[in-house]
Design a protein around this motif. Structure first.
Motif, PDB file in Angstrom:
ATOM      1  N   ASP A  62     -44.420  34.610  40.540  1.00  0.00           N
ATOM      2  CA  ASP A  62     -45.312  36.581  41.185  1.00  0.00           C
ATOM      3  C   ASP A  62     -45.718  36.958  40.528  1.00  0.00           C
ATOM      4  OD1 ASP A  62     -44.195  35.140  44.088  1.00  0.00           O
ATOM      5  OD2 ASP A  62     -42.951  36.454  44.629  1.00  0.00           O
ATOM      6  N   ARG A  63     -44.811  37.326  39.505  1.00  0.00           N
ATOM      7  CA  ARG A  63     -45.650  38.163  38.392  1.00  0.00           C
ATOM      8  C   ARG A  63     -46.954  37.414  38.158  1.00  0.00           C
ATOM      9  NH1 ARG A  63     -41.777  40.162  33.275  1.00  0.00           N
ATOM     10  NH2 ARG A  63     -42.161  37.485  32.414  1.00  0.00           N
ATOM     11  N   LEU A  64     -46.878  36.166  37.934  1.00  0.00           N
ATOM     12  CA  LEU A  64     -48.322  35.831  37.212  1.00  0.00           C
ATOM     13  C   LEU A  64     -49.320  36.358  37.610  1.00  0.00           C
ATOM     14  CD1 LEU A  64     -48.758  34.122  34.504  1.00  0.00           C
ATOM     15  CD2 LEU A  64     -49.356  32.650  36.304  1.00  0.00           C
ATOM     16  N   ALA A 155     -49.253  44.410  34.023  1.00  0.00           N
ATOM     17  CA  ALA A 155     -49.599  42.587  33.817  1.00  0.00           C
ATOM     18  C   ALA A 155     -49.400  41.993  32.094  1.00  0.00           C
ATOM     19  CB  ALA A 155     -51.325  42.557  33.940  1.00  0.00           C
ATOM     20  N   LYS A 156     -48.881  40.898  32.573  1.00  0.00           N
ATOM     21  CA  LYS A 156     -48.573  40.460  31.334  1.00  0.00           C
ATOM     22  C   LYS A 156     -49.052  40.142  30.882  1.00  0.00           C
ATOM     23  CE  LYS A 156     -44.896  37.236  28.976  1.00  0.00           C
ATOM     24  NZ  LYS A 156     -44.331  37.913  28.292  1.00  0.00           N
ATOM     25  N   ALA A 157     -50.940  40.469  29.746  1.00  0.00           N
ATOM     26  CA  ALA A 157     -51.828  40.371  29.918  1.00  0.00           C
ATOM     27  C   ALA A 157     -51.959  39.744  28.757  1.00  0.00           C
ATOM     28  CB  ALA A 157     -52.870  41.461  29.485  1.00  0.00           C
ATOM     29  N   HIS A 160     -52.377  42.219  25.745  1.00  0.00           N
ATOM     30  CA  HIS A 160     -51.660  43.071  25.265  1.00  0.00           C
ATOM     31  C   HIS A 160     -51.195  43.091  23.886  1.00  0.00           C
ATOM     32  CE1 HIS A 160     -51.371  44.830  29.083  1.00  0.00           C
ATOM     33  NE2 HIS A 160     -52.233  44.880  28.959  1.00  0.00           N
ATOM     34  N   TYR A 161     -50.606  41.570  23.719  1.00  0.00           N
ATOM     35  CA  TYR A 161     -49.594  40.941  22.069  1.00  0.00           C
ATOM     36  C   TYR A 161     -50.641  41.400  21.241  1.00  0.00           C
ATOM     37  CZ  TYR A 161     -46.676  40.235  25.966  1.00  0.00           C
ATOM     38  OH  TYR A 161     -46.081  40.051  27.088  1.00  0.00           O
ATOM     39  N   VAL A 162     -51.948  41.629  21.085  1.00  0.00           N
ATOM     40  CA  VAL A 162     -52.241  41.955  20.049  1.00  0.00           C
ATOM     41  C   VAL A 162     -51.281  43.236  19.238  1.00  0.00           C
ATOM     42  CG1 VAL A 162     -54.743  42.769  18.691  1.00  0.00           C
ATOM     43  CG2 VAL A 162     -54.321  41.348  19.767  1.00  0.00           C
ATOM     44  N   ALA A 189     -39.702  52.361  24.435  1.00  0.00           N
ATOM     45  CA  ALA A 189     -40.785  51.749  25.256  1.00  0.00           C
ATOM     46  C   ALA A 189     -39.787  50.823  25.674  1.00  0.00           C
ATOM     47  CB  ALA A 189     -42.002  51.883  24.819  1.00  0.00           C
ATOM     48  N   GLU A 190     -40.702  49.805  24.325  1.00  0.00           N
ATOM     49  CA  GLU A 190     -39.906  48.155  24.952  1.00  0.00           C
ATOM     50  C   GLU A 190     -40.016  47.526  23.240  1.00  0.00           C
ATOM     51  OE1 GLU A 190     -42.223  46.244  27.569  1.00  0.00           O
ATOM     52  OE2 GLU A 190     -43.832  47.423  27.155  1.00  0.00           O
ATOM     53  N   ALA A 191     -39.680  46.926  23.299  1.00  0.00           N
ATOM     54  CA  ALA A 191     -40.108  45.360  21.877  1.00  0.00           C
ATOM     55  C   ALA A 191     -41.255  44.878  21.620  1.00  0.00           C
ATOM     56  CB  ALA A 191     -38.635  44.857  21.370  1.00  0.00           C
ATOM     57  N   PRO A 192     -41.415  44.010  20.917  1.00  0.00           N
ATOM     58  CA  PRO A 192     -42.868  43.559  21.177  1.00  0.00           C
ATOM     59  C   PRO A 192     -42.582  42.542  22.632  1.00  0.00           C
ATOM     60  CG  PRO A 192     -42.198  43.821  18.876  1.00  0.00           C
ATOM     61  CD  PRO A 192     -41.017  44.232  19.559  1.00  0.00           C
ATOM     62  N   GLY A 193     -41.574  41.791  22.472  1.00  0.00           N
ATOM     63  CA  GLY A 193     -41.405  41.280  23.971  1.00  0.00           C
ATOM     64  C   GLY A 193     -39.768  41.235  24.538  1.00  0.00           C
ATOM     65  N   ALA A 194     -39.501  42.240  24.097  1.00  0.00           N
ATOM     66  CA  ALA A 194     -37.933  42.477  25.196  1.00  0.00           C
ATOM     67  C   ALA A 194     -38.020  43.619  25.268  1.00  0.00           C
ATOM     68  CB  ALA A 194     -36.894  41.808  23.884  1.00  0.00           C
ATOM     69  N   GLY A 215     -39.437  43.868  33.022  1.00  0.00           N
ATOM     70  CA  GLY A 215     -39.490  43.162  32.361  1.00  0.00           C
ATOM     71  C   GLY A 215     -37.925  41.801  33.492  1.00  0.00           C
ATOM     72  N   ILE A 216     -38.570  40.407  33.956  1.00  0.00           N
ATOM     73  CA  ILE A 216     -37.492  39.995  34.668  1.00  0.00           C
ATOM     74  C   ILE A 216     -36.467  39.617  34.766  1.00  0.00           C
ATOM     75  CG2 ILE A 216     -37.055  37.673  35.793  1.00  0.00           C
ATOM     76  CD1 ILE A 216     -40.248  38.234  36.184  1.00  0.00           C
ATOM     77  N   THR A 217     -35.812  39.564  32.846  1.00  0.00           N
ATOM     78  CA  THR A 217     -34.132  39.948  32.644  1.00  0.00           C
ATOM     79  C   THR A 217     -33.721  41.254  32.833  1.00  0.00           C
ATOM     80  OG1 THR A 217     -34.757  38.587  30.964  1.00  0.00           O
ATOM     81  CG2 THR A 217     -33.042  39.294  31.057  1.00  0.00           C
ATOM     82  N   ARG A 218     -34.393  42.490  32.438  1.00  0.00           N
ATOM     83  CA  ARG A 218     -34.523  43.796  32.880  1.00  0.00           C
ATOM     84  C   ARG A 218     -33.942  44.115  33.621  1.00  0.00           C
ATOM     85  NH1 ARG A 218     -36.784  48.782  34.804  1.00  0.00           N
ATOM     86  NH2 ARG A 218     -36.191  50.059  34.091  1.00  0.00           N
ATOM     87  N   GLY A 252     -35.112  39.763  27.263  1.00  0.00           N
ATOM     88  CA  GLY A 252     -35.488  39.057  27.565  1.00  0.00           C
ATOM     89  C   GLY A 252     -35.898  37.370  27.900  1.00  0.00           C
ATOM     90  N   THR A 253     -36.973  37.156  28.534  1.00  0.00           N
ATOM     91  CA  THR A 253     -36.215  35.293  28.430  1.00  0.00           C
ATOM     92  C   THR A 253     -36.414  34.915  27.959  1.00  0.00           C
ATOM     93  OG1 THR A 253     -38.135  35.353  30.462  1.00  0.00           O
ATOM     94  CG2 THR A 253     -37.465  33.699  29.934  1.00  0.00           C
ATOM     95  N   ALA A 254     -36.889  35.667  26.252  1.00  0.00           N
ATOM     96  CA  ALA A 254     -37.194  34.475  25.211  1.00  0.00           C
ATOM     97  C   ALA A 254     -35.514  34.862  24.870  1.00  0.00           C
ATOM     98  CB  ALA A 254     -38.472  35.178  24.361  1.00  0.00           C
TER      99      ALA A 254
HETATM  100  N1  PMP Z   1     -41.035  43.835  27.302  1.00  0.00           N
HETATM  101  C1  PMP Z   1     -42.339  42.875  26.888  1.00  0.00           C
HETATM  102  C2  PMP Z   1     -43.397  43.696  26.377  1.00  0.00           C
HETATM  103  C3  PMP Z   1     -42.552  41.529  26.722  1.00  0.00           C
HETATM  104  O1  PMP Z   1     -43.864  40.502  26.351  1.00  0.00           O
HETATM  105  C4  PMP Z   1     -41.529  41.124  27.847  1.00  0.00           C
HETATM  106  C5  PMP Z   1     -40.926  39.479  27.475  1.00  0.00           C
HETATM  107  N2  PMP Z   1     -42.076  38.798  28.500  1.00  0.00           N
HETATM  108  C6  PMP Z   1     -40.612  41.808  28.098  1.00  0.00           C
HETATM  109  C7  PMP Z   1     -40.567  43.360  27.965  1.00  0.00           C
HETATM  110  C8  PMP Z   1     -39.089  40.995  28.674  1.00  0.00           C
HETATM  111  O2  PMP Z   1     -39.635  40.551  30.382  1.00  0.00           O
HETATM  112  P1  PMP Z   1     -38.777  39.138  30.645  1.00  0.00           P
HETATM  113  O3  PMP Z   1     -37.805  40.045  31.028  1.00  0.00           O
HETATM  114  O4  PMP Z   1     -39.752  39.107  32.227  1.00  0.00           O
HETATM  115  O5  PMP Z   1     -39.027  38.323  29.985  1.00  0.00           O
END
Ligand code: PMP
Length: 307
Positions: A62-64, A155-157, A160-162, A189-194, A215-218, A252-254
């Protein structure tokens, strides 16, 4: 470089299952050139009963879709169809546990005008916890998260990951495990991927939605905390709040749930195994593997209700 695939690996693309090694794409699109695409990061776990289950599959797909809509990318798939396709890729790849990466990408078009359709690919590969299993040392980044007035920050665009890569690289180049970024107003705010949670005075605090990826884990951590009668406050978090916290963790998921040892070499005072984060971490592990009966913190029906 990690090996994400070999000659036996399958991917799903645009309705077909094909060999990753044979799946090609053109080099003339907005995703590759401009970062104009959206993706997801999902995990499948082997449950305690031996089944492979995609954790929060509906929420991720759904987020996608929402990410694609926020970027005006045509999106023609249903969540159910993509969940089925993901299970099939896992099955064909023989992955009982894996990371699942759907990517919606643009057809050939080098202008800034919209596309008539999008492509989708779903890849799977085995992945250990993204930040390892030890407490992480964190660097407060000199980079800010993208300004929500310039980007669709929810959006998980791809593009943004640059920002994520710049911040992560900066932290690692200085010997830290991971970065933590503030938003353009200087709030944590947040980590690069969490996402991040702080523990203070027996409760949890986390940055409010608005300038972060939802975040879905959040959301799962908040549900777990509610079930465990742990108070959670969503608010604008200052760097003073950060340095005054008793303990902290990323989620985060990862990364799953991983404790933070220190920020800019300032350790958090509470030992990790006595922290709320450690309890949440254990409950999260039980939830994703559907370990409903033997869990320490949550009774069976409460945990089952969070699936
Ligand atoms: N913030 C960022 C910038 C992320 O890339 C992620 C990983 N998708 C998260 C937070 C955590 O999100 P989720 O728990 O949905 O994986």
């Amino acid at each position: 470089m990690a090996n994400y695939f070999d000659q036996h690996t399958f991917v799903y693309r645009d309705g077909e299952f094909l060999k990753a090694a044979e799946a090609t794409t053109h080099l003339y699109g907005q995703t590759l050139h401009y970062g104009y695409g959206v993706f997801e990061g999902i995990r499948a776990y082997e449950t305690i009963e031996g089944a492979t289950k995609i954790f929060k599959a509906v929420e991720h797909f759904d987020r996608l879709k929402r990410s694609a809509q926020l970027l005006n990318l045509p999106y023609t798939w249903t969540t159910a169809q993509l969940i089925d396709a993901s299970y099939e890729v896992l099955r064909r790849n023989g992955h009982k546990e894996a990371y699942i990466r759907p990517l919606v990408y643009a057809p050939a078009n080098m202008g800034f005008n919209p596309n008539e359709y999008s492509h989708i690919v779903i890849e799977t590969w085995p992945m250990q916890p993204f930040l390892g299993e030890k407490l992480v040392s964190v660097f407060l980044s000199s980079f800010q998260r993208p300004n929500p007035k310039g980007f669709r920050i929810e959006a998980k665009a791809c593009g943004h990951y640059v920002n994520s890569i710049l911040a992560s690289y900066e932290a690692k180049a200085q010997g830290f495990d991971e970065a933590l970024l503030c938003d353009m107003d200087g709030y944590v705010a947040e980590a690069p991927g969490a996402n991040i949670f702080l523990e203070k005075n027996g409760g949890l605090v986390t940055p409010t939605l608005g300038n972060i990826l939802p975040g879905i884990t959040r959301a799962t951590v908040i549900e777990l905390a509610n079930t465990m009668n742990i108070k959670v406050e969503e608010k604008l978090v200052t760097t003073e709040d950060l340095f005054a916290a008793d303990s902290a963790f990323f989620c985060g998921t990862a990364a799953e749930v991983i404790g933070i040892a220190s920020v800019n070499k300032n350790p958090f005072p509470k030992p990790w195994n006595e922290s709320l984060g450690a309890k949440i971490q254990e409950a999260y592990k039980d939830l994703v593997r559907e370990n409903f009966s033997n869990n320490k913190y949550l009774v069976k029906d409460k945990l089952e209700a969070l699936q």
